[in-house]
Design a protein around this motif. Structure first.
Motif, PDB file in Angstrom:
ATOM      1  N   ALA A  46      38.269 106.395  59.764  1.00  0.00           N
ATOM      2  CA  ALA A  46      36.902 107.173  60.227  1.00  0.00           C
ATOM      3  C   ALA A  46      36.167 107.770  59.634  1.00  0.00           C
ATOM      4  N   GLU A  47      36.887 108.769  58.799  1.00  0.00           N
ATOM      5  CA  GLU A  47      36.039 109.475  57.816  1.00  0.00           C
ATOM      6  C   GLU A  47      35.427 108.596  56.552  1.00  0.00           C
ATOM      7  N   GLU A  50      32.566 106.713  57.950  1.00  0.00           N
ATOM      8  CA  GLU A  50      31.537 107.844  58.239  1.00  0.00           C
ATOM      9  C   GLU A  50      30.754 108.157  56.912  1.00  0.00           C
ATOM     10  N   ARG A  76      35.812 105.597  69.494  1.00  0.00           N
ATOM     11  CA  ARG A  76      35.040 106.481  69.926  1.00  0.00           C
ATOM     12  C   ARG A  76      33.842 106.961  68.688  1.00  0.00           C
ATOM     13  N   ARG A  77      34.710 107.212  67.750  1.00  0.00           N
ATOM     14  CA  ARG A  77      33.934 107.640  66.301  1.00  0.00           C
ATOM     15  C   ARG A  77      32.850 106.495  65.944  1.00  0.00           C
ATOM     16  N   ARG A  81      28.577 106.271  66.374  1.00  0.00           N
ATOM     17  CA  ARG A  81      27.780 105.700  65.047  1.00  0.00           C
ATOM     18  C   ARG A  81      27.195 104.488  65.331  1.00  0.00           C
TER      19      ARG A  81
END
Length: 138
Positions: A46-47, A50, A76-77, A81
């Motif tokens: 996820a990081e 992103e 969810r992340r 986005r």
């Protein structure tokens, strides 16, 4: 860590072992700083996604196996986005799906799929490797 973008999708490959398993000098040379907090593969993915989006890399979707698909926080992340995704989930994962007879049905994924009308599914099979059994895809 490595990522590549293909056909407006992003693939994430996480291949670095935990820094605590390496001498401090090796970690510093690799650019892994002492203050770096380790995370699970889904959190790191996820990081990474992103950061790629924040850097202006254009992508519309991503995929992942069950390690990533069962992680609600990652999904969810991605949704926050505006990312589309296709994620595998373990067969015992619980899900909610609309049904023709009611507002929704809740249950294990394998049971929910077994209850779907068979005319809407075509089974595809792929060979994992010559020495292992074929894996089924719906």
């Amino acid at each position: 860590m490595h990522s590549k973008t293909t056909s407006k999708g992003v693939s994430v490959i996480l291949s670095h072992p935990a820094p605590e398993s390496h001498p401090v000098s090796l970690c510093k040379r690799a650019g892994i700083f002492e203050e770096r907090v380790m995370g699970t593969k889904p959190v790191l993915a996820a990081e990474m996604i992103e950061r790629a989006l924040d850097a202006g890399i254009e992508t519309d979707w991503t995929t992942g196996d069950a390690v990533y698909g069962q992680h609600t926080g990652l999904r969810r992340r991605l949704e926050a986005r505006g990312m589309h995704y296709v994620m595998a989930v373990p067969m015992n994962q619980r899900a909610i799906t609309p049904t023709p007879d009611s507002l929704c049905a809740e249950g294990r994924v394998d049971q929910l799929f077994a209850d779907l009308d068979k005319m809407f599914w075509r089974t595809r099979t792929r060979l994992v490797c010559p020495r292992s059994p074929a894996a089924g895809w719906a």
